[in-house]
Design a protein around this motif. Structure first.
Motif, short mmCIF file in Angstrom:
data_model
loop_
_atom_site.label_atom_id
_atom_site.label_comp_id
_atom_site.label_asym_id
_atom_site.label_seq_id
_atom_site.Cartn_x
_atom_site.Cartn_y
_atom_site.Cartn_z
N ASP A 40 -12.47 0.34 -6.81
CA ASP A 40 -13.75 0.71 -6.51
C ASP A 40 -14.36 1.29 -7.43
O ASP A 40 -13.90 1.49 -8.55
CB ASP A 40 -13.89 1.38 -4.88
CG ASP A 40 -13.38 2.81 -4.98
OD1 ASP A 40 -13.39 3.19 -6.08
OD2 ASP A 40 -12.98 3.17 -3.75
N THR A 41 -15.66 1.91 -7.00
CA THR A 41 -16.53 2.70 -8.09
C THR A 41 -15.50 3.97 -8.89
O THR A 41 -15.83 4.24 -9.96
CB THR A 41 -17.58 3.21 -7.47
OG1 THR A 41 -18.31 2.32 -6.73
CG2 THR A 41 -18.56 3.68 -8.46
N HIS A 42 -14.85 4.61 -7.97
CA HIS A 42 -14.10 5.93 -8.38
C HIS A 42 -12.80 5.54 -8.62
O HIS A 42 -12.05 6.51 -9.16
CB HIS A 42 -14.47 6.88 -7.23
CG HIS A 42 -15.71 7.19 -7.07
ND1 HIS A 42 -16.79 7.69 -7.76
CD2 HIS A 42 -16.70 6.96 -5.77
CE1 HIS A 42 -17.80 7.92 -7.55
NE2 HIS A 42 -17.81 7.35 -6.21
N VAL A 43 -12.06 4.52 -8.06
CA VAL A 43 -10.51 4.55 -8.07
C VAL A 43 -10.05 3.29 -8.47
O VAL A 43 -10.50 2.10 -8.18
CB VAL A 43 -10.18 4.69 -6.52
CG1 VAL A 43 -8.54 4.87 -6.56
CG2 VAL A 43 -10.44 6.20 -6.18
N LEU A 44 -9.11 3.32 -9.22
CA LEU A 44 -8.21 2.03 -9.45
C LEU A 44 -6.50 2.15 -9.04
O LEU A 44 -6.42 3.41 -9.24
CB LEU A 44 -8.25 1.98 -11.11
CG LEU A 44 -7.58 0.56 -11.54
CD1 LEU A 44 -8.10 -0.76 -11.11
CD2 LEU A 44 -7.44 0.55 -12.93
N LYS A 99 -11.02 7.28 -11.54
CA LYS A 99 -11.58 6.74 -12.92
C LYS A 99 -12.34 7.80 -13.88
O LYS A 99 -12.53 7.64 -14.96
CB LYS A 99 -12.84 5.61 -12.59
CG LYS A 99 -12.46 4.46 -11.94
CD LYS A 99 -13.35 3.31 -11.82
CE LYS A 99 -12.73 2.08 -11.42
NZ LYS A 99 -13.69 0.83 -11.21
N GLY A 100 -12.54 8.81 -13.33
CA GLY A 100 -12.96 10.10 -14.07
C GLY A 100 -11.85 10.71 -14.95
O GLY A 100 -10.56 10.21 -14.59
N ALA A 101 -12.31 11.36 -16.24
CA ALA A 101 -11.22 11.73 -17.06
C ALA A 101 -10.66 12.96 -16.62
O ALA A 101 -11.04 14.12 -17.12
CB ALA A 101 -11.95 11.68 -18.54
N ILE A 138 -12.36 14.50 -4.77
CA ILE A 138 -10.99 14.73 -4.25
C ILE A 138 -10.96 14.48 -2.72
O ILE A 138 -9.85 13.73 -2.48
CB ILE A 138 -10.66 16.43 -4.11
CG1 ILE A 138 -10.91 17.01 -5.55
CG2 ILE A 138 -9.38 16.72 -3.68
CD1 ILE A 138 -10.88 18.47 -5.68
N GLY A 139 -11.73 14.54 -1.92
CA GLY A 139 -11.44 13.95 -0.39
C GLY A 139 -11.48 12.66 -0.64
O GLY A 139 -10.68 11.97 0.11
N THR A 140 -12.61 11.79 -1.13
CA THR A 140 -12.55 10.42 -1.18
C THR A 140 -11.17 9.84 -1.95
O THR A 140 -10.72 8.79 -1.58
CB THR A 140 -13.72 10.01 -2.24
OG1 THR A 140 -14.93 10.72 -1.37
CG2 THR A 140 -14.02 8.52 -2.22
N PHE A 141 -10.76 10.62 -2.78
CA PHE A 141 -9.54 10.04 -3.81
C PHE A 141 -8.60 9.97 -2.57
O PHE A 141 -7.80 8.94 -2.65
CB PHE A 141 -9.34 10.99 -4.86
CG PHE A 141 -8.12 10.39 -5.70
CD1 PHE A 141 -8.06 9.39 -6.51
CD2 PHE A 141 -6.73 10.89 -5.51
CE1 PHE A 141 -6.98 9.02 -7.29
CE2 PHE A 141 -5.85 10.75 -5.94
CZ PHE A 141 -5.84 9.64 -6.92
N ILE A 168 -4.92 2.70 1.00
CA ILE A 168 -4.46 1.54 0.06
C ILE A 168 -2.94 1.52 0.67
O ILE A 168 -2.40 0.28 0.96
CB ILE A 168 -4.28 1.89 -1.55
CG1 ILE A 168 -5.54 2.10 -2.15
CG2 ILE A 168 -3.10 1.12 -2.07
CD1 ILE A 168 -5.75 2.69 -3.44
N ALA A 169 -2.26 2.48 1.21
CA ALA A 169 -0.96 2.31 1.66
C ALA A 169 -1.12 1.71 2.92
O ALA A 169 -0.20 1.03 3.34
CB ALA A 169 -0.56 4.09 1.96
N ARG A 170 -2.13 2.02 3.76
CA ARG A 170 -2.46 1.17 5.00
C ARG A 170 -2.59 -0.18 4.81
O ARG A 170 -2.00 -0.95 5.43
CB ARG A 170 -3.38 1.69 5.77
CG ARG A 170 -3.15 2.91 6.57
CD ARG A 170 -4.27 3.42 7.74
NE ARG A 170 -5.38 3.66 7.08
CZ ARG A 170 -5.66 4.86 6.56
NH1 ARG A 170 -4.96 5.65 6.46
NH2 ARG A 170 -6.91 5.00 6.02
N ALA A 171 -3.41 -0.58 3.81
CA ALA A 171 -3.44 -2.03 3.48
C ALA A 171 -2.33 -2.70 2.78
O ALA A 171 -2.22 -3.87 3.12
CB ALA A 171 -4.62 -2.13 2.29
#
Ligand code: AMP
Length: 122
Positions: A24-28, A46-48, A64-67, A74-77
């Protein structure tokens, strides 16, 4: 100091491929190249950020919370929540961190055994 040439920065730039699980926008999230369990996924912001130490000190509470919400999602999916899974994040030399871009390992798909190598006392 964040190393722009670390392997996960290269994956984020698309310079090298990965086996993507989620983005998504923030996470891979992608499969670990050398899996240590039947399911072994790496989740990265995605941030450094160099490691959890950097991320927890410098990311916003919302990031942090969103991450971590996304790690659980992801684990549930992947249905790992039913039988259980482990998350792990290495920071620095004692933890053996290899890649200096913050990442969480999700390990599951089989029984994982004891948490960690025993402390050796002399
Ligand atoms: P750590 O020791 O916590 O820094 O873990 C780094 C992880 O990155 C290891 O489990 C490696 O197998 C994994 N890894 C290294 N290069 C790649 C890559 N190109 N694609 C996927 N996983 C990788």
């Amino acid at each position: 100091m964040y190393d722009q040439n670390n392997i996960f920065a290269k994956i984020l730039r698309g310079d090298i491929p990965c086996q993507k699980v989620y983005e998504d926008t923030h996470v891979l999230a992608f499969h670990d190249l050398h899996p240590k369990a039947a399911a072994h996924i790496l989740v990265i912001p995605k941030g450094a950020y160099c490691s959890l130490d950097d991320f927890s000190a410098n990311a916003t509470p919302e990031e942090i919370g969103t991450f971590f919400a996304t790690v659980g999602q992801i684990a549930r999916a992947l249905n790992l929540h039913k039988e259980g899974y482990r998350i792990l994040a290495n920071h620095g030399t004692f933890a053996g961190q290899e890649v200096p871009h913050f990442h969480v390992h999700i390990l599951g798909g089989n029984a994982l055994g004891p948490l960690i190598c025993p402390h050796v006392s002399t």
